[in-house]
Design a protein around this motif. Sequence first.
Motif, PDB file in Angstrom:
ATOM      1  N   LEU A  60      36.325  46.410   1.808  1.00 17.92           N
ATOM      2  CA  LEU A  60      37.607  47.087   1.633  1.00 17.92           C
ATOM      3  C   LEU A  60      38.617  46.460   2.589  1.00 17.92           C
ATOM      4  N   VAL A  61      39.652  45.819   2.021  1.00 18.72           N
ATOM      5  CA  VAL A  61      40.655  45.109   2.816  1.00 18.72           C
ATOM      6  C   VAL A  61      42.031  45.671   2.459  1.00 18.72           C
ATOM      7  N   LEU A  62      42.645  46.372   3.399  1.00 14.96           N
ATOM      8  CA  LEU A  62      43.968  46.973   3.203  1.00 14.96           C
ATOM      9  C   LEU A  62      44.925  46.524   4.294  1.00 14.96           C
ATOM     10  N   SER A  63      44.701  45.384   4.880  1.00 14.74           N
ATOM     11  CA  SER A  63      45.453  44.906   6.036  1.00 14.74           C
ATOM     12  C   SER A  63      46.937  44.705   5.727  1.00 14.74           C
ATOM     13  N   ASN A  64      47.752  44.865   6.763  1.00 10.83           N
ATOM     14  CA  ASN A  64      49.167  44.488   6.731  1.00 10.83           C
ATOM     15  C   ASN A  64      49.927  45.177   5.603  1.00 10.83           C
ATOM     16  N   ASN A  65      49.849  46.496   5.594  1.00 11.08           N
ATOM     17  CA  ASN A  65      50.671  47.327   4.738  1.00 11.08           C
ATOM     18  C   ASN A  65      51.393  48.339   5.618  1.00 11.08           C
ATOM     19  N   ARG A  66      51.772  49.470   5.032  1.00  7.87           N
ATOM     20  CA  ARG A  66      52.456  50.505   5.803  1.00  7.87           C
ATOM     21  C   ARG A  66      51.724  51.839   5.654  1.00  7.87           C
ATOM     22  N   MET A  71      36.790  53.477 -10.657  1.00  3.31           N
ATOM     23  CA  MET A  71      36.057  52.217 -10.807  1.00  3.31           C
ATOM     24  C   MET A  71      34.714  52.362 -10.095  1.00  3.31           C
ATOM     25  N   ASN A  72      33.760  52.933 -10.768  1.00  6.80           N
ATOM     26  CA  ASN A  72      32.479  53.257 -10.140  1.00  6.80           C
ATOM     27  C   ASN A  72      31.664  52.029  -9.764  1.00  6.80           C
ATOM     28  N   SER A  73      32.001  50.873 -10.353  1.00 12.01           N
ATOM     29  CA  SER A  73      31.240  49.648 -10.078  1.00 12.01           C
ATOM     30  C   SER A  73      31.927  48.759  -9.053  1.00 12.01           C
ATOM     31  N   LEU A  74      33.070  49.182  -8.527  1.00 16.62           N
ATOM     32  CA  LEU A  74      33.864  48.331  -7.644  1.00 16.62           C
ATOM     33  C   LEU A  74      33.101  48.013  -6.360  1.00 16.62           C
ATOM     34  N   GLU A  75      33.039  46.711  -6.036  1.00 15.19           N
ATOM     35  CA  GLU A  75      32.350  46.251  -4.837  1.00 15.19           C
ATOM     36  C   GLU A  75      33.300  45.633  -3.822  1.00 15.19           C
ATOM     37  N   VAL A  76      34.381  44.992  -4.303  1.00 14.76           N
ATOM     38  CA  VAL A  76      35.354  44.343  -3.418  1.00 14.76           C
ATOM     39  C   VAL A  76      36.751  44.799  -3.819  1.00 14.76           C
ATOM     40  N   LEU A  77      37.510  45.319  -2.864  1.00 12.10           N
ATOM     41  CA  LEU A  77      38.891  45.749  -3.097  1.00 12.10           C
ATOM     42  C   LEU A  77      39.764  45.171  -1.994  1.00 12.10           C
ATOM     43  N   ASP A  78      40.743  44.352  -2.390  1.00 11.76           N
ATOM     44  CA  ASP A  78      41.654  43.723  -1.427  1.00 11.76           C
ATOM     45  C   ASP A  78      43.090  43.985  -1.871  1.00 11.76           C
ATOM     46  N   LEU A  79      43.779  44.861  -1.140  1.00  7.47           N
ATOM     47  CA  LEU A  79      45.185  45.184  -1.395  1.00  7.47           C
ATOM     48  C   LEU A  79      46.055  44.751  -0.227  1.00  7.47           C
ATOM     49  N   SER A  80      45.600  43.856   0.596  1.00  7.51           N
ATOM     50  CA  SER A  80      46.270  43.499   1.846  1.00  7.51           C
ATOM     51  C   SER A  80      47.578  42.751   1.609  1.00  7.51           C
ATOM     52  N   ASP A  81      48.417  42.756   2.643  1.00  7.74           N
ATOM     53  CA  ASP A  81      49.669  42.000   2.665  1.00  7.74           C
ATOM     54  C   ASP A  81      50.577  42.358   1.504  1.00  7.74           C
ATOM     55  N   ASN A  82      50.810  43.648   1.341  1.00 13.19           N
ATOM     56  CA  ASN A  82      51.803  44.158   0.419  1.00 13.19           C
ATOM     57  C   ASN A  82      52.693  45.126   1.192  1.00 13.19           C
ATOM     58  N   ARG A  83      53.353  46.040   0.490  1.00 17.72           N
ATOM     59  CA  ARG A  83      54.220  47.029   1.144  1.00 17.72           C
ATOM     60  C   ARG A  83      53.808  48.440   0.738  1.00 17.72           C
ATOM     61  N   LEU A  84      52.503  48.631   0.645  1.00 20.38           N
ATOM     62  CA  LEU A  84      51.980  49.929   0.250  1.00 20.38           C
ATOM     63  C   LEU A  84      52.121  50.933   1.393  1.00 20.38           C
ATOM     64  N   PHE A  85      52.376  52.183   1.047  1.00 22.58           N
ATOM     65  CA  PHE A  85      52.514  53.208   2.083  1.00 22.58           C
ATOM     66  C   PHE A  85      51.732  54.451   1.673  1.00 22.58           C
ATOM     67  N   GLY A  86      51.795  55.463   2.518  1.00 23.23           N
ATOM     68  CA  GLY A  86      51.006  56.667   2.275  1.00 23.23           C
ATOM     69  C   GLY A  86      49.630  56.549   2.893  1.00 23.23           C
ATOM     70  N   LEU A 105      29.654  50.127   2.745  1.00 24.07           N
ATOM     71  CA  LEU A 105      30.623  49.185   3.298  1.00 24.07           C
ATOM     72  C   LEU A 105      29.963  48.179   4.235  1.00 24.07           C
ATOM     73  N   ARG A 106      30.352  46.919   4.060  1.00 20.96           N
ATOM     74  CA  ARG A 106      29.930  45.865   4.980  1.00 20.96           C
ATOM     75  C   ARG A 106      31.122  45.317   5.755  1.00 20.96           C
ATOM     76  N   LYS A 107      32.272  45.252   5.085  1.00 19.39           N
ATOM     77  CA  LYS A 107      33.482  44.740   5.730  1.00 19.39           C
ATOM     78  C   LYS A 107      34.611  45.731   5.501  1.00 19.39           C
ATOM     79  N   LEU A 108      35.239  46.170   6.595  1.00 23.82           N
ATOM     80  CA  LEU A 108      36.349  47.115   6.533  1.00 23.82           C
ATOM     81  C   LEU A 108      37.505  46.555   7.343  1.00 23.82           C
ATOM     82  N   HIS A 109      38.611  46.240   6.664  1.00 22.88           N
ATOM     83  CA  HIS A 109      39.804  45.687   7.307  1.00 22.88           C
ATOM     84  C   HIS A 109      40.981  46.624   7.027  1.00 22.88           C
ATOM     85  N   LEU A 110      41.393  47.374   8.053  1.00 21.16           N
ATOM     86  CA  LEU A 110      42.534  48.278   7.948  1.00 21.16           C
ATOM     87  C   LEU A 110      43.612  47.892   8.956  1.00 21.16           C
ATOM     88  N   ASP A 111      43.582  46.686   9.457  1.00 21.02           N
ATOM     89  CA  ASP A 111      44.495  46.244  10.504  1.00 21.02           C
ATOM     90  C   ASP A 111      45.925  46.101   9.983  1.00 21.02           C
TER      91      ASP A 111
END
Length: 1001
Positions: A539-545, A508-523, A560-566
Amino acid sequence: MWTEFISFINLKELYLGSNEIESLGFSFYDKEQLWLNKLEVLDLSGNLLNSSIFSSLAPLSNLKSLHLSRNNLKGAIHVKDLNAFSYLKELSLWGNKVTEFVPSQGLRLMNLTLLDLDGNLFDNTILSSLSTLSNLKTLYLGGSNLEGTIDIKGSSGCKLRLQSLYLFPSLKTLFLEEFCFNDSHSQTNCNFRLQSLDLFPSLKTLHLYGVNFSVSHSQINSLSKLEDLTITCNSDPFELKNLESIYIESSSHGNNVLQKIGAMPSIKSLTLRDCGLNGTLHTKGFCGLTNLKYLNMRDNKLNGTLPECFCNFTSLEYLDLSSNQLSGDVSALKSLTSLIALRLSNNYFKIPSSLRFFFNLSKLKSFVADNNTVYVESEMQSLVPRFQLNEISLSCCGDAGRFPDFLYHQNDLRYVDLSNINLKGEFPNWLLQNNTILERLVLANNSLLGPSEFSFPQHTDLTYLDISKNSFYGKVPIEIGAKLPSLRHLNISKNNFHGYIPASIGDMNSLEVLDLSDNRLFGGLPEHLAMGCSLLHSLVLSNNRLQGQMFSSNFNLTNLRKLHLDGNHFSGKIPDCLSNCFNLSTLDVSNNKLSGELPRWMGSMSRLEEIVMANNHLEGPFPKEFCHLDLKLLDLSVNNIFGRLPSCFSPLRISQVHLSRNKLEGPLTNAFCNSTILVTLDLSNNHLTGKIPNWIGNLSQLSFLLLNNNHFEGGIPIQLCNLGQLSLIDLSNNNLSGTIPHCLKITTLNEISPEYVFHYANDIAQSQAPPSRFAEYNIDEPIEFTSKNKSYPYKGRILIYLSGIDLSCNKLTGEIPREVKSFRNIYALNLSHNNLNGPIPLSFSDLKQIESLDLSHNNLSGKIPSQLVGLHYLSYFSVAYNNFSGSTPAWTAQFATFDESSYVGNPLLCGKPLSKSCSTFGPSPSSLPKASADNGLIDMTAFYVTFVVAYLMTILSIACVLYINPYWRQAWFYYIGAIINRCYYFLEDHILPKRLHCGNI
């Protein structure tokens, strides 16, 4: 690169707007050939060009349209540069800083019909400079340094005279806006006197922004051709019977405006936005506007139901009634057969999810009705609507049930927002398959479930997809990048997705906002994502595994302006590749397993505003490089940061500081002394020493002050009384001494204006909570506070209502302050484990909101006020280990829930729940003989004499025996030694634990 234009010799139109071009860097001709000599339209707006651009454009003599708006044009423009464009018909210079044309009378653009000078710095001489433009038909003039009252003829004392405008006999459109008047501080007090409008015989469109407008009967004939009028002040244009378009904004006309407009039968377009309209639309004036094609009445206070006379508005094409208080159903609009766009948001309408009332509106393209009540009809008819919508938005509220049937018949949808209406069902693959031009799909906060399988073909038009806050499960589709390659915004947060993050997202070469937070993703994070999504700014990947290193060396997310990996399991050091993210403003990597020192390169990231790294294994000193940052939020709590806080660290805009549970040491010195909008200062559980600095009293916006579990000493600064916004103060477990300041003030955020919360509490974010005074705010960073003898982390909207004081486990002396007006709404008060004396102030009975009150382990005395039983919210109460006497408070209401532990250690206290009863036995004073009324039943003088004689005889007898018998003398001293040992161990077991308890809290 400009030489490439040579191949476009016949080019007539060139658009280069919204780039960052500083200069053209080339000439349009060389010795042999003229380049682009046939160019007629050139758009260079939104660049960085300066006034030298005109000389570069001089060879383009055939230009008819030139747009240079929003550049860096400054100062004077020489008319000889403009006169080179003799064929020019349109010239736009708005949004620059041009001050004048020199010489002022030299313009020779005789073909110019449109001139836009809006938003520059012209003064009154500009009017004479334009006097030669006799063919001008449209003039935009505003946002300048024009002064005075606008008067066509020019009365005495008026600095702005428009006499020269009579030279514009062809002028049809005139825009005058945002003037600065010397005689008023408000633009709403300006005046526009039309004393000679016959000077504008062709004027059809007049736009006056920030200018009061009035017209008398004698001037009506002068405006006979005026068709379109736009005004924004309290003006009265209603004598102009021939007007076809009226736009009035931000005025206070009230409902009488509808009756006046009702007498203007030629009106086709009417905008009354934010005009103070109230009441209902059931008025004679409104129902007479049957020729309307455009009606906008948003941002008023209209209420009641829609009038049935709407059925006569058969010519209406656009209707906007948003942001009023209208209610009832919308069936009155079912006859608007010409309607193209309908806006009903932010009202109290009841709208069926089937939209059956609008099935016959064949021209309807746009339907927006957010923030109303959507409902499912009990009986549904399978009818096919006649409309084909481009846009539908029904976001909030109500229950829409399953996807409505009419959606299955739509093929032209571009924008769909069906969020917050409790939709049920699976992911609508059919919606994307039927609408190949769909650009935006929002299904957030519904009850959709099932696996998100993309069974539709590749969809290249979709740029925005939000399916957050649902119950989708399974793996994120592996082919998501191939199916939706044009996405700019993807939000699938707060679902039950599991598995790895698909590497195809990197396509997705045009992607500007990606939020996958609060799931059960791992790896880990796919390297292809970090390399391919180069435009990603959030980029928001908070609260996964997720685990492993955050990023590898292959990293291309430099925007990147906002990075959430908490809230993951990332480990290792904070990667240095983030130093290339020059626009980074928010970095949240809290609640991971990161180690190493705080990167010093962060001090050079000038746009960094929020750093959240709490609950990791970070160590090392606090970097002095952070002194260069203009932070708003800093959270490094629960790490191993040691050393002193640098005195230079005092960001002016910071509102939250969380440094608790580290190993910071030394005095505070001047750290934070200039952070005057600080709201939260949490330095608890460190090794800080010295006195609490007086400058804390200058932090006028401080609401949460937590300095507990340190080694502060000295008194509580009297300057803390200056903190009028203070909600929580925790100074417990220090070595503070002296008295409690009687002027200390405690409040709650819900007692403070919303403006304070909005402007100063950076920790406040939007919430989906039900409407209330503070429903839009939510404080996310946790604050730990002890209440009810337990320590809790508080976060979110609860902090708006929480207030408390904890001064326990110190060496405070003196009496408890009797004045409690300053903290009447306090929630928790803990003064335990000090050396306070005196009684409990009777005024404590006024603390009606208090839930936790702990005064234990002090030297308080007197009786416990019986009025405390009126504290109905009290759920924890302790006065243990004091010197109280008399009866306990009545064992009723909340006090019936407190057991003996609340009162233990007060020998002179009696009554429930203590085992000691307050009942007295023996004769009452009234039954005593009169002779003994003063001294009781015995002669006190004889008692004292006999007691002293017997005491002396006993002492002398013991001394004689010990002198005569050595064995008894040895036994006596052994017995005395045993008593001393018992007293020592008694003190060790019962007195010393008090201080040990404070040290372990």
